[in-house]
Design an enzyme around this catalytic site. Structure first.
Site, short mmCIF file in Angstrom:
data_model
loop_
_atom_site.label_atom_id
_atom_site.label_comp_id
_atom_site.label_asym_id
_atom_site.label_seq_id
_atom_site.Cartn_x
_atom_site.Cartn_y
_atom_site.Cartn_z
N GLU A 108 -20.60 42.14 -21.35
CA GLU A 108 -19.83 41.85 -20.12
C GLU A 108 -18.62 42.75 -19.92
OE1 GLU A 108 -20.25 37.61 -18.61
OE2 GLU A 108 -19.56 37.36 -20.66
N HIS A 127 -11.25 37.58 -20.61
CA HIS A 127 -12.42 36.80 -20.20
C HIS A 127 -12.70 35.80 -21.30
CE1 HIS A 127 -16.26 35.28 -19.17
NE2 HIS A 127 -16.88 35.88 -20.17
N HIS A 129 -14.41 31.53 -22.29
CA HIS A 129 -15.16 30.32 -21.93
C HIS A 129 -14.29 29.11 -22.28
CE1 HIS A 129 -18.57 33.20 -23.32
NE2 HIS A 129 -18.15 33.52 -22.10
N HIS A 198 -19.89 29.11 -16.57
CA HIS A 198 -19.74 30.17 -17.54
C HIS A 198 -18.33 30.20 -18.16
CE1 HIS A 198 -20.03 34.85 -18.20
NE2 HIS A 198 -19.50 34.22 -19.22
ZN LIG Z 1 -18.74 35.31 -20.83
#
Ligand SMILES: [Zn+2]
Length: 269
Positions: A108, A127, A129, A198
């Site tokens: 990603e 980024h 979760h 996500h």
């Molecule tokens: Zn991710």
């Protein structure tokens, strides 16, 4: 007037040369030595985000290169809590590694490349979760600032729906530049964008700011869920003016929290 002509042409030539230099820097595929302090801070950011429960085995944090704005720094594909300076790699804004040496890359990484490409003022990206935030991406309950520490949420928290950009059958990951660009577009002027089903992306003008924001976004989500239950849906959030003023105050003291988190995560000086 006549005399000003050569001066003007000289100025124009100088401006053209400067623009060319910038364009060459942007197109450069040469790996440049990043500031050692920036690499040190990026390692610390990885460790802090793990220590504070924002990332686990997954998630990543990056910083724009300090001398080449068309490049950014990101670890090889690995758990953030184990990142060292040797794991930090340099990427261009297509998401290509400058010196891959066979190392595995984060799938990603296009989250980072496309956001840096779209927003020159953004210098750091997380980024994750981060678990308490997930419900706000999958419901119609907006994530809003419940107290002054998370006042940066006052700029609004959009939700990225991957089905709109990638259709109904993706694996939810930002696997290419097209998905990254669609996510970047959704961010606009916000500090945080939620990714339905996500996780989320947090941006800032520095590593210290983005780490602060990522940690307090998770805490705000936890508090907001509890307060919505306690208040049976009736919660008094910060208004826009309070959010803006509190953000300015917080931005002046980012180093205080950073030092504490860094010490906890890495020990020593
Ligand atoms: Zn991710």
């Amino acid at each position: 007037m006549r005399k000003s002509v050569p001066v003007l042409s000289t100025l124009l030539l100088a401006a053209a040369a400067a623009a060319l230099e910038l364009a060459e820097a942007a197109a450069s595929s040469t790996k440049e030595m990043a500031d050692a302090q920036l690499i040190d801070d990026l390692v610390a950011a990885n460790r802090i985000l793990h220590d504070q429960g924002v990332v686990d085995g997954f998630g990543h944090v990056s910083a724009r290169h300090d001398t080449n704005p068309a490049h950014f720094l990101l670890a090889r594909s690995m758990a953030p809590g184990l990142v060292t300076a040797d794991d930090i790699m340099e990427f261009d804004l297509d998401g290509d590694a400058l010196d891959p040496r066979g190392r595995t890359l984060y799938v990603e990484r296009f989250i980072h490349s496309e956001i840096y490409k779209a927003y020159p003022e953004i210098n750091a990206i997380v980024h994750s979760h981060s678990p308490s935030i997930i419900p706000f991406g999958a419901t119609n309950v907006p994530l809003r600032p419940i107290y002054h520490m998370s006042s940066f949420l006052g700029a609004g928290v959009p939700i990225f729906e991957i089905r709109e950009a990638g259709g109904p059958a993706t694996d939810m990951l930002i696997r290419n530049s097209e998905l990254g660009a669609a996510l970047a577009l959704k961010l606009a002027t916000s500090a945080v964008v939620l990714m339905r089903g996500h996780g989320n992306v947090v941006v800032g003008d520095s590593l210290k700011q983005v780490v602060f924001r990522a940690i307090y976004t998770e805490i705000n989500a936890r508090l907001e869920a509890a307060l919505l239950r306690l208040g049976q849906g009736e919660v008094n959030f910060l208004n826009a003016e309070e959010a803006a003023k509190a953000s300015a105050t917080n931005n002046a003291v980012l180093g205080r929290a950073w030092e504490l988190w860094r010490q906890r995560a890495l020990g020593g000086g």
